[in-house]
Scaffold this active site. Structure first.
Site, PDB file in Angstrom:
ATOM      1  N   LYS A 293       0.839  -1.206   0.000  1.00 46.23           N
ATOM      2  CA  LYS A 293       0.000   0.000   0.000  1.00 46.23           C
ATOM      3  C   LYS A 293       0.873   1.256   0.000  1.00 46.23           C
ATOM      4  CE  LYS A 293      -3.849  -2.370   2.178  1.00 46.23           C
ATOM      5  NZ  LYS A 293      -4.519  -2.788   3.407  1.00 46.23           N
TER       6      LYS A 293
ATOM      7  N   GLN B 124      -4.697  -1.573   9.594  1.00 50.61           N
ATOM      8  CA  GLN B 124      -4.555  -2.888   8.966  1.00 50.61           C
ATOM      9  C   GLN B 124      -5.170  -3.964   9.872  1.00 50.61           C
ATOM     10  OE1 GLN B 124      -3.306  -3.480   5.827  1.00 50.61           O
ATOM     11  NE2 GLN B 124      -3.998  -5.572   6.148  1.00 50.61           N
TER      12      GLN B 124
ATOM     13  N   ASP C  86     -11.174   3.136   4.191  1.00 54.59           N
ATOM     14  CA  ASP C  86     -11.544   1.720   4.067  1.00 54.59           C
ATOM     15  C   ASP C  86     -13.064   1.536   4.057  1.00 54.59           C
ATOM     16  OD1 ASP C  86      -9.609  -0.174   3.622  1.00 54.59           O
ATOM     17  OD2 ASP C  86      -9.032  -0.373   5.730  1.00 54.59           O
TER      18      ASP C  86
END
Ligand code: NDP
Length: 307
Positions: free
Chosen positions: A53, A97, A120
């Site tokens: 990422k 994460q 997200d």
């Protein structure tokens, strides 16, 4: 093989170019999007995801910072970091994460992220907006799948879509996105009776169960479009031979690296039945990262660019 390959990697490249163009437009006005990634603990897969990422951000001209915290980090310490990132006007996107190490409350952490920075799309406010059909941030994996279907010219309206898996990250938002585009949607899970009978009714089948080669040719209606979300690492030669008989290139990759990736779909056999199929790797995975970049730039445009 008869199915057309849905080239997620190529579509992801196009999306990343579009993102880079938007980043350049912002740069002219002195604006640089920024994504902050929080990684707690030392899960090897998470380390890989976080690194890729950060690399993708760099390539797209997005600033990124990775906050690495030890597995023993307390809930209060983690929440204090989130509070700091929420308050930092430079930060456009915050990504924690997952999974978090045991002992940390994922919902409480995600609830703490400013919904305007929740790239997200996991904050309950963003989930609610998605349910109502007025999305702000859409979870990256299902958002990427919709981009793939659209850009590959696959019709959705009026078709029967079956989603295998009901996670908050993939299955549920996937079902909602397809529903909003007027598919008739069925969601399957581990208690679904006679899975194959249900999936065989799908015009569009999305496999997101996290079970190696769960979807075989008997699960697929001839001519269906099959999207494989699963990611599994094959480390045994006999598994590679069983799932990819005669695939010399994959065999060579296995010999070189000691493992190869595959998905929830028995790719070789299903490709004989389906009309189109995503490969693993090179299917859904690259799209997920591309959509994270797109969400981050959209956030910067809204927050810093007056969009
Ligand atoms: P979860 O484990 O959170 O969810 C799996 C879902 O599949 C659950 O709803 C579960 O049902 C269902 N399921 C499990 N076994 C079966 C079965 N035998 N038959 C039918 N349904 C079943 O996984 P995620 O949604 O997070 O991820 C799914 C897969 O996608 C994983 O392999 C993951 O690595 C991969 N992934 C890939 C991404 C990418 O970018 N390509 C991004 C995110 C995930 P129940 O609810 O009843 O337990």
């Amino acid at each position: 093989m008869t199915a057309r390959i849905l080239d997620g990697a190529a579509v992801a490249r196009t999306i990343r170019e579009e993102v880079a163009a938007r980043v350049s437009e912002l740069a002219v006005r002195g604006i640089r999007p920024r994504l902050d990634v929080v990684l707690v603990g030392d899960d090897p897969a998470s380390q890989v995801y976080v690194r890729s990422k950060a690399r993708a951000c760099e390539r797209a001209g997005i600033a990124s910072e990775t906050h690495r915290l030890p597995a023993e980090t307390s809930q209060a310490e983690l929440e204090a970091l989130i509070d700091r990132l929420d308050a930092d006007p430079e930060v456009d996107g915050i990504l924690v994460q997952l999974p978090l190490p045991p002992g940390l409350d994922t919902h409480r952490v995600l609830d703490r992220i400013d919904p305007e920075k929740d790239v997200d799309g996991f904050h309950p406010e963003n989930v609610g907006l998605l349910v109502q059909g007025r999305p702000r941030f859409v979870p990256c994996t299902p958002a990427g799948i919709m981009e793939l279907l659209d850009r590959e010219g696959i019709a959705i309206e009026g078709r029967h879509a079956v989603v295998v898996g009901r996670s908050d990250i993939v299955g549920k938002p996937m079902a909602l996105l397809l529903l909003h585009r007027h598919a008739t949607v069925t969601v399957c899970h581990s208690r679904t009776a006679d899975l194959a009978a249900v999936t065989r009714r799908a015009d569009i089948l999305v496999a997101a169960a996290g079970r190696l080669a769960l979807v075989g040719p008997d699960h697929v209606k001839p001519g269906a479009v099959v999207v494989d979300v699963g990611i599994h690492r094959l480390t045994e030669r006999q598994d590679v031979e069983r799932l990819f008989p005669g695939d010399a290139a994959r065999r060579a990759r296995f010999e070189e690296k000691g493992s190869v990736l595959t998905g929830d779909v028995d790719f070789v056999r299903v490709a004989e039945v389906a009309s189109a199929i995503t490969p693993v790797p090179g299917g859904v995975g690259p799209l997920t990262i591309a959509m994270l970049l797109a969400n981050t730039v959209a956030s910067a445009e809204r927050r810093k660019g007056g969009a």
